[in-house]
Design a protein around this motif. Structure first.
Motif, short mmCIF file in Angstrom:
data_model
loop_
_atom_site.label_atom_id
_atom_site.label_comp_id
_atom_site.label_asym_id
_atom_site.label_seq_id
_atom_site.Cartn_x
_atom_site.Cartn_y
_atom_site.Cartn_z
N SER A 12 0.86 -1.24 -0.20
CA SER A 12 0.35 0.10 -0.19
C SER A 12 0.89 1.16 -0.13
O SER A 12 1.65 1.47 0.60
N GLY A 13 0.20 1.95 -1.02
CA GLY A 13 1.34 3.18 -0.95
C GLY A 13 2.51 2.73 -2.12
O GLY A 13 2.90 4.32 -2.55
N ASP A 129 5.94 6.61 2.71
CA ASP A 129 5.87 6.57 4.61
C ASP A 129 4.45 7.80 4.70
O ASP A 129 3.59 8.54 4.13
N MET A 132 1.34 7.11 1.85
CA MET A 132 0.73 7.03 2.66
C MET A 132 -0.11 8.55 3.45
O MET A 132 -1.46 8.09 3.42
N ARG A 133 0.38 9.32 3.73
CA ARG A 133 -0.21 10.21 5.15
C ARG A 133 -1.10 11.22 3.91
O ARG A 133 -1.75 12.03 4.45
N ARG A 135 -2.59 10.50 1.21
CA ARG A 135 -3.99 9.99 0.93
C ARG A 135 -5.24 10.90 2.13
O ARG A 135 -6.07 11.02 1.79
N ASP A 138 -6.69 8.09 7.09
CA ASP A 138 -6.36 6.92 7.73
C ASP A 138 -5.22 8.05 8.81
O ASP A 138 -4.30 8.67 8.80
N GLU A 140 -2.91 7.99 12.82
CA GLU A 140 -1.54 7.18 12.90
C GLU A 140 -1.48 6.30 12.95
O GLU A 140 -0.47 5.40 12.66
N THR A 142 -3.62 3.59 12.48
CA THR A 142 -3.88 2.54 10.83
C THR A 142 -2.64 2.39 10.28
O THR A 142 -2.10 2.12 9.68
N ILE A 143 -1.53 3.75 9.50
CA ILE A 143 -0.35 4.31 8.92
C ILE A 143 0.78 3.06 9.35
O ILE A 143 1.51 2.59 8.65
N ARG A 146 -0.10 0.09 7.84
CA ARG A 146 -0.36 -0.11 7.45
C ARG A 146 1.27 -0.17 6.85
O ARG A 146 1.61 -1.16 5.91
N LEU A 147 1.84 0.27 7.54
CA LEU A 147 3.59 0.48 6.93
C LEU A 147 3.97 -1.28 7.60
O LEU A 147 4.67 -1.34 7.08
#
Length: 207
Positions: A12-13, A129, A132-133, A135, A138, A140, A142-143, A146-147
């Motif tokens: 993701s990302g 990172d 993802m941010r 977007r 989400d 912190e 959730t991020i 996901r990382l």
């Protein structure tokens, strides 16, 4: 001629969806298989375009009926590719692209050994990172999750045939398009496509 099946996976990302959408706009002979998911749509997503959205009960019913070409539990939500989204397009001679994760890719490769796998990597963890941010959808927590999941996903890159690092978008897009073009130039495909030409070139001249 029957089309070829391509699998594109990435954490993701990594920019997978942007690359896939740009490729589809460039090449009309590629068809994207729209996956099913049990999660609700995110802001801006449309049913039938980004995913087919169903609730978990319906998804489980489809699993029981054998409707899926592949399916997996991803980040707590079910995702799957319906058989009806793949086979008819291949039969029409279109190349079908599956935008799925490594779990689904493994299932597809078990069923279709000639499927071509492509994995997309980000240029760095920091870039992942930041993407993802951007977007802004989400939390912190959730991020962070996901990382952590991305590191696990990236460890499976060795199960794929091709590897693309998405540092410069246009370069990555050109590399992705080149894989599809090279696949169509394989000897087996060209022999079917140009059968009459080849037979004519190899025929003995009239005495």
């Amino acid at each position: 001629m029957r089309g070829s099946l391509f699998i594109v996976a990435a954490p993701s990302g990594a920019g997978k969806s942007s690359l896939v959408n740009a490729l589809l706009a460039r090449d009309p002979d590629i068809c994207l298989s729209v996956s099913y998911t049990s999660r609700p749509p995110r802001p801006g997503e449309k049913d039938g375009e980004h995913y087919h959205y169903v609730d978990e009960l319906e998804f489980q019913r489809m699993i029981a009926n054998g409707d899926f070409f592949e399916h997996a539990l991803v980040h707590g939500d079910w995702k799957g590719t319906a058989r009806g989204s793949v086979e008819p397009q291949l039969a029409r001679g279109l190349d079908v692209l599956l935008e799925i994760d490594w779990q689904g890719a493994r299932q597809v490769r078990d069923k279709v050994g000639e499927a071509i796998g492509i994995f997309i990597l980000p240029p760095s963890v920091e870039a992942l990172d930041q993407r993802m941010r951007k977007r802004a959808q989400d939390s912190e927590d959730t991020i962070a999750k996901r990382l952590a999941a991305a590191r696990d996903e990236m460890s499976h890159f060795g199960e794929f045939d091709y590897l693309i690092v998405n540092e410069d978008f246009e370069t990555a897009l050109d590399e992705l398009a080149a894989i599809f073009k090279a696949s169509r130039l394989r000897r087996s495909a060209q022999m079917l496509r140009h059968d009459r030409l080849i037979r004519g070139l190899l025929a003995e001249p009239n005495a």
